[in-house]
Design a protein around this motif. Structure first.
Motif, PDB file in Angstrom:
ATOM      1  N   ASN A  33      -8.507   4.911   8.789  1.00 27.51           N
ATOM      2  CA  ASN A  33      -8.216   5.457   7.465  1.00 27.51           C
ATOM      3  C   ASN A  33      -7.677   4.320   6.612  1.00 27.51           C
ATOM      4  O   ASN A  33      -7.523   3.183   7.083  1.00 27.51           O
ATOM      5  CB  ASN A  33      -7.228   6.629   7.537  1.00 27.51           C
ATOM      6  CG  ASN A  33      -5.862   6.199   8.051  1.00 27.51           C
ATOM      7  OD1 ASN A  33      -5.671   5.076   8.505  1.00 27.51           O
ATOM      8  ND2 ASN A  33      -4.906   7.106   7.984  1.00 27.51           N
TER       9      ASN A  33
ATOM     10  N   ARG B  83       3.600   4.005  -4.188  1.00 32.84           N
ATOM     11  CA  ARG B  83       2.705   4.913  -4.892  1.00 32.84           C
ATOM     12  C   ARG B  83       2.457   4.484  -6.335  1.00 32.84           C
ATOM     13  O   ARG B  83       1.343   4.577  -6.827  1.00 32.84           O
ATOM     14  CB  ARG B  83       3.302   6.329  -4.871  1.00 32.84           C
ATOM     15  CG  ARG B  83       3.322   6.975  -3.483  1.00 32.84           C
ATOM     16  CD  ARG B  83       3.639   8.440  -3.612  1.00 32.84           C
ATOM     17  NE  ARG B  83       3.583   9.122  -2.321  1.00 32.84           N
ATOM     18  CZ  ARG B  83       4.622   9.658  -1.717  1.00 32.84           C
ATOM     19  NH1 ARG B  83       5.816   9.572  -2.271  1.00 32.84           N
ATOM     20  NH2 ARG B  83       4.494  10.275  -0.564  1.00 32.84           N
TER      21      ARG B  83
ATOM     22  N   LYS C  22      -4.789   4.912  -3.808  1.00 32.23           N
ATOM     23  CA  LYS C  22      -5.276   6.178  -4.340  1.00 32.23           C
ATOM     24  C   LYS C  22      -5.080   6.227  -5.860  1.00 32.23           C
ATOM     25  O   LYS C  22      -4.321   7.044  -6.391  1.00 32.23           O
ATOM     26  CB  LYS C  22      -4.556   7.332  -3.650  1.00 32.23           C
ATOM     27  CG  LYS C  22      -4.807   7.386  -2.148  1.00 32.23           C
ATOM     28  CD  LYS C  22      -4.036   8.496  -1.477  1.00 32.23           C
ATOM     29  CE  LYS C  22      -4.284   8.512   0.018  1.00 32.23           C
ATOM     30  NZ  LYS C  22      -3.511   9.573   0.710  1.00 32.23           N
ATOM     31  N   ASP C  23      -5.759   5.324  -6.541  1.00 34.64           N
ATOM     32  CA  ASP C  23      -5.701   5.253  -8.000  1.00 34.64           C
ATOM     33  C   ASP C  23      -7.090   5.498  -8.568  1.00 34.64           C
ATOM     34  O   ASP C  23      -8.098   5.460  -7.859  1.00 34.64           O
ATOM     35  CB  ASP C  23      -5.203   3.863  -8.447  1.00 34.64           C
ATOM     36  CG  ASP C  23      -3.809   3.540  -7.928  1.00 34.64           C
ATOM     37  OD1 ASP C  23      -2.996   4.475  -7.843  1.00 34.64           O
ATOM     38  OD2 ASP C  23      -3.555   2.368  -7.606  1.00 34.64           O
TER      39      ASP C  23
ATOM     40  N   TYR D 202       0.834  -1.209   0.000  1.00 32.41           N
ATOM     41  CA  TYR D 202       0.000   0.000   0.000  1.00 32.41           C
ATOM     42  C   TYR D 202       0.868   1.258   0.000  1.00 32.41           C
ATOM     43  O   TYR D 202       0.453   2.299  -0.517  1.00 32.41           O
ATOM     44  CB  TYR D 202      -0.910  -0.004   1.232  1.00 32.41           C
ATOM     45  CG  TYR D 202      -1.757   1.248   1.347  1.00 32.41           C
ATOM     46  CD1 TYR D 202      -2.935   1.382   0.618  1.00 32.41           C
ATOM     47  CD2 TYR D 202      -1.370   2.300   2.176  1.00 32.41           C
ATOM     48  CE1 TYR D 202      -3.695   2.536   0.711  1.00 32.41           C
ATOM     49  CE2 TYR D 202      -2.122   3.455   2.271  1.00 32.41           C
ATOM     50  CZ  TYR D 202      -3.291   3.568   1.541  1.00 32.41           C
ATOM     51  OH  TYR D 202      -4.033   4.714   1.625  1.00 32.41           O
TER      52      TYR D 202
ATOM     53  N   LYS E 151      -7.610   0.639 -10.811  1.00 36.38           N
ATOM     54  CA  LYS E 151      -7.880  -0.412  -9.818  1.00 36.38           C
ATOM     55  C   LYS E 151      -8.429  -1.675 -10.484  1.00 36.38           C
ATOM     56  O   LYS E 151      -7.989  -2.787 -10.182  1.00 36.38           O
ATOM     57  CB  LYS E 151      -8.870   0.106  -8.775  1.00 36.38           C
ATOM     58  CG  LYS E 151      -8.337   1.232  -7.912  1.00 36.38           C
ATOM     59  CD  LYS E 151      -9.371   1.685  -6.899  1.00 36.38           C
ATOM     60  CE  LYS E 151      -8.826   2.812  -6.032  1.00 36.38           C
ATOM     61  NZ  LYS E 151      -9.789   3.269  -5.013  1.00 36.38           N
TER      62      LYS E 151
END
Length: 452
Positions: free
Chosen positions: A361, A210, A250-251, A207, A256
């Motif tokens: 989160n 990036r 965060k894609d 995760y 994804k």
């Protein structure tokens, strides 16, 4: 004794040299633990694992020279420290039994239990000081180190030999006695199950990568590693974690979906390899492993009342004494047999609570899932009770997961003044940038909150 003293001296020098760089104090012992199996450490040092020495000495140096940051960690960790202390006290209470030794119980706490927990607190110090950026650095060091683990695992799969520390491993591990070739790759850790669990946990740490393409490559690598370790529970955990990491990243949605498609296709291809065929064969015929676990659970069901508050009143070597065909195949039940089911329940409850507390989160949820994977792994084998790498992995995972609670309460940069906090009046800032401009030597936090 000489080697142990030299190790302590080297650990002290290391802790002093990097006292102002907590990131190094965290990742260095992790790398040592991953590349030095416990059986070889016992052969060389005949005592605590070098990683444990590095952790404890680093904590001592931080306490002496950087007390304010240690105090902040301790004040924010009162609950887990109190529960862990209760767990240790329950272990020591068992020395009143004739079946428990004071020395052995104390060594068990000092060598197996305490260093990983202190590493968890060092992780917390790192998060409180530097936030997610520091965890990303630690994760990247571990990813790069895993390339070496994977290379050795692949070579082990090809040759059928451990290759590194092989003679010591065959003398120390009963699983390897009387066999010519290994059927599971184990990398530099103790067993194939440990290696599979390590790969499953490392999927969660992707995760912090990036770039989606690089992330997919590492996920595929770890899925194949879990297959090489041939641990069914770990493979399932790795697949679930891979999907969660891909969805939480965060894609864009299309990215994804592409990632899930690529990983699904790659995993199907992996199932057709020799490692995948070995897994399929094990699912169809596990050699009686499932039956041994059922036998162990049936025995616990019929005898749990004998070791509810204290350890089992008899030999705890269930395999050697012929009571069972194997061990209890569950690390927490093994703790229960040694020190009482109440003691094991305290430890399990603490670890589950710390994992669930950080589901606040995406980063906290993914790493907490990695921690839950490790807990599940300890429920299916002896794990941390035999001082294997699993003793560290669960607390490393919980250390990474602290980013969830920290971010939700303070943000990545630490405590902020409240809305009613008194702010100092400041005039125009004059510095190297000239009148009326913010000096480059002043941090944005200092300017906005009027500090300095």
């Amino acid at each position: 004794m000489t080697s142990t003293l030299l190790l302590l001296g080297a650990s002290f020098v290391f802790a002093l040299l990097f006292a102002s760089r907590p990131v190094v104090l965290v990742w260095a012992p992790i790398i040592v633990r991953l590349f030095l199996p416990s059986y070889q450490a016992n052969e060389w040092f005949n005592g605590p694992h070098p990683a444990g020495d590095m952790i404890m000495v680093s904590a001592l140096v931080q306490t002496i020279f950087y007390w304010p940051r240690v105090k902040k960690v301790l004040s924010s960790s009162r609950l887990e420290i109190a529960v862990f202390s209760l767990f240790c006290c329950l272990i020591m209470v068992n020395v009143l039994s004739i079946f428990n030794s004071f020395t052995d119980s104390l060594i068990n706490i000092a060598v197996v239990c305490l260093p990983p927990f202190v590493l968890h607190l060092l992780f917390k110090m790192l998060v409180l000081r530097e936030g997610a950026g520091a965890l990303r650095k630690v994760a990247w060091v571990m990813h790069l180190a895993m390339l070496g683990q994977m290379y050795l695992a692949i070579q082990q799969n090809i040759t059928g030999h451990i290759l590194v520390f092989e003679d010591t491993a065959k003398a120390a591990l009963w699983q390897l006695q009387g066999i010519d070739e290994i059927t599971r790759s184990q990398g530099f850790v103790e067993t194939g199950l440990d290696f599979a669990a390590l790969c499953a946990f490392m999927v969660a740490l992707t995760y912090f990568i990036r770039n989606p393409i690089i992330r997919w490559v590492f996920i595929g690598l770890y899925l194949y590693g879990a297959l090489l370790g041939n641990g069914r529970a770990s493979i399932l955990a790795a697949v679930i974690t891979a999907v969660v990491v891909t969805l939480a990243a965060k894609d864009r949605i299309l990215t994804k979906l592409t990632g899930i498609g690529i990983m699904a296709g790659s995993f199907v291809w992996m199932l057709g390899t020799e490692a995948g065929q070995a897994l399929t064969t094990k699912v169809e015929d596990d050699g009686g492993s499932s039956e041994l676990r059922k036998e162990a659970y049936r025995w616990v069901e019929g005898h749990w009342h004998l070791f509810t508050f204290t350890g089992y009143p008899g030999s705890r070597d269930f395999r050697g004494s012929g009571i069972l065909g194997s061990s209890l195949e569950n690390a927490y039940l093994i703790v229960g047999a040694d020190y009482g089911l109440i003691t094991a329940a305290v430890l399990l409850a603490l670890q589950i609570f710390l994992a669930l507390r950080n589901l606040r989160n995406a980063a906290g949820a993914v790493t907490a899932l990695g921690a839950l994977d490790m807990i599940a792994n300890n429920l299916t084998n002896s794990g941390f009770t035999s001082n294997q790498v699993g003793a560290y992995l669960i607390w490393i995972a919980l250390g990474f997961a602290t980013i969830g609670k920290h971010f939700s309460e303070y943000g990545y940069a630490g405590h902020r003044p409240g809305i009613f906090a008194r702010r100092r009046k400041t005039g125009p800032v004059t510095g190297a940038a000239g009148p009326g401009r913010a000096s480059p030597l002043r941090t944005p936090e200092a300017v906005s909150y009027g500090h300095g």
